[in-house]
Motif scaffolding. Sequence first.
Motif, PDB file in Angstrom:
ATOM      1  N   THR A  66       0.773  -1.174  -0.010  1.00  0.00           N
ATOM      2  CA  THR A  66      -0.171  -0.093  -0.040  1.00  0.00           C
ATOM      3  C   THR A  66       0.863   1.247   0.041  1.00  0.00           C
ATOM      4  N   GLY A  67       2.160   1.247  -0.348  1.00  0.00           N
ATOM      5  CA  GLY A  67       3.245   2.269  -0.171  1.00  0.00           C
ATOM      6  C   GLY A  67       2.691   3.290  -1.566  1.00  0.00           C
ATOM      7  N   VAL A  68       3.030   4.594  -1.289  1.00  0.00           N
ATOM      8  CA  VAL A  68       2.875   5.380  -2.414  1.00  0.00           C
ATOM      9  C   VAL A  68       4.421   6.283  -2.431  1.00  0.00           C
ATOM     10  N   VAL A  69       4.674   6.526  -3.885  1.00  0.00           N
ATOM     11  CA  VAL A  69       5.783   7.382  -3.990  1.00  0.00           C
ATOM     12  C   VAL A  69       5.335   8.526  -4.957  1.00  0.00           C
ATOM     13  N   GLY A  70       5.958   9.666  -4.509  1.00  0.00           N
ATOM     14  CA  GLY A  70       5.674  10.738  -5.560  1.00  0.00           C
ATOM     15  C   GLY A  70       7.081  11.281  -6.020  1.00  0.00           C
ATOM     16  N   VAL A  71       7.188  11.560  -7.134  1.00  0.00           N
ATOM     17  CA  VAL A  71       8.543  12.340  -7.595  1.00  0.00           C
ATOM     18  C   VAL A  71       8.397  13.543  -8.390  1.00  0.00           C
ATOM     19  N   ALA A  72       9.215  14.487  -7.687  1.00  0.00           N
ATOM     20  CA  ALA A  72       9.244  15.810  -8.201  1.00  0.00           C
ATOM     21  C   ALA A  72      10.619  16.174  -8.711  1.00  0.00           C
ATOM     22  N   HIS A  73      10.740  16.361  -9.967  1.00  0.00           N
ATOM     23  CA  HIS A  73      11.917  16.781 -10.741  1.00  0.00           C
ATOM     24  C   HIS A  73      12.102  18.122 -10.570  1.00  0.00           C
ATOM     25  N   GLY A  74      13.350  18.735 -10.557  1.00  0.00           N
ATOM     26  CA  GLY A  74      13.578  20.081 -10.595  1.00  0.00           C
ATOM     27  C   GLY A  74      13.652  20.610 -11.908  1.00  0.00           C
ATOM     28  N   LEU A  75      13.483  21.775 -12.293  1.00  0.00           N
ATOM     29  CA  LEU A  75      13.506  22.484 -13.748  1.00  0.00           C
ATOM     30  C   LEU A  75      14.868  22.668 -14.162  1.00  0.00           C
ATOM     31  N   ARG A  76      15.744  22.660 -13.215  1.00  0.00           N
ATOM     32  CA  ARG A  76      17.187  23.182 -13.587  1.00  0.00           C
ATOM     33  C   ARG A  76      17.906  22.045 -14.137  1.00  0.00           C
ATOM     34  N   GLY A  77      17.411  21.088 -14.041  1.00  0.00           N
ATOM     35  CA  GLY A  77      18.211  19.456 -14.703  1.00  0.00           C
ATOM     36  C   GLY A  77      18.726  18.614 -13.425  1.00  0.00           C
ATOM     37  N   LYS A  78      19.802  18.149 -14.045  1.00  0.00           N
ATOM     38  CA  LYS A  78      20.617  17.097 -13.037  1.00  0.00           C
ATOM     39  C   LYS A  78      20.874  17.648 -11.789  1.00  0.00           C
ATOM     40  N   GLY A  79      20.732  16.944 -10.940  1.00  0.00           N
ATOM     41  CA  GLY A  79      21.440  17.199  -9.483  1.00  0.00           C
ATOM     42  C   GLY A  79      21.114  15.846  -8.768  1.00  0.00           C
TER      43      GLY A  79
END
Length: 382
Positions: free
Chosen positions: A53-66
């Motif tokens: 029942t786990g949930v994962v959210g992913v937020a990518h920054g707009l400035r690219g790789k980090g």
Amino acid sequence: MNAVDIDIDELVALRRDIHAHPEVAFDEHRTSELVAAKLRAWDIETYTGIGGTGVVGVAHGLRGKGRTIALRADMDALPMEEEGRPLHRSQRQGVFHGCGHDGHTAMLLGVARHFSRKRDFAGTVVLVFQPAEETGGGANAMLADGLEERYAYDEIYALHNMPHFPPGTFGVLDGAMLSSCDEVEILIDGVGGHGSAPEETKDPVMAAGQLICALQTVVSRTIAPSATAVLSIGSVHAGSASNVIPAHVELTGTLRTFDEGVRTLAKSRIGAICEGIAMTSECSISVAFRNSSPATINHREQAEAAAQVAVDIFGAENVLREFAPINSSEDFSEFLLRRPGAYALLGQGGVYCHHPEFDFNDDVLPLGVRFLVALAYARCAA
């Protein structure tokens, strides 16, 4: 420091809704659906069914790789009755958010809400909503489902409420933060019979009595005084009549340590004592260790990074870096065995976790969100 976008009224409403509808380990279906719905509504990349029942959210920054930084919140409630009377009191009999996981989930949703609006950063923030912390199985379930491989985070952090600390304070240690936990289950099988003829029996009650006393030497005569260990027998189940010697006895207890070497030694000694009592009592004795979690050991660099971020949020005078490690346990330890990270405490006051009148302090919600957002920014850029 970046300004943090917080809708405090929405967070409080979410927290209280989760509190009113608690769900125990691996049964967090409504909670998971609520979390996933919010993430999707906020245009956060969302994955469900991770480790059950786990949930994962992913937020990518707009400035690219980090760097990729994971933040984890636990979602499950306890199988206990709520005795407090808040307006948002549990609507499920025998289930209760008595450890503040409703607050942890709400804080991480607050972080998600911020990053849905503010993506001007380099890197990625992974939001891990974990099931089944109270049983110690949720972290391993998510890991077995490929959490690390699928989201490739570099570090992972968690924030837990701490009633022993006043509101507006923060605590993090280098190294051991929380103890390991092993539920000890000992089964003694003998030969029952009439209480008037004990010579015809192999008495498991007598064996249990000897065993309980002998187990006290695990800490007092096996573990060095400079180390820390706790072994407590919490239940004894045997018999149903005063004049009958039963055939079976069950003992359960808890073993807690802060060091894997001490933990291994204690478990070995428990086994040896059971073997010895089995020989002298002519009973069969088996021992098992269940729902186990290793000690929560913070990584030094990540603990220091968390403390530095906390100074900006709480003030240096309210950031605690020296206090006794806590004998509670957490399966967040499983994540820290595999990736660098840290587990920190958010002061909230009130009665202690697992108290029947516990309630998360909504006043500290924005502090938790601000800390986690600032930590993500700092570590993504590190």
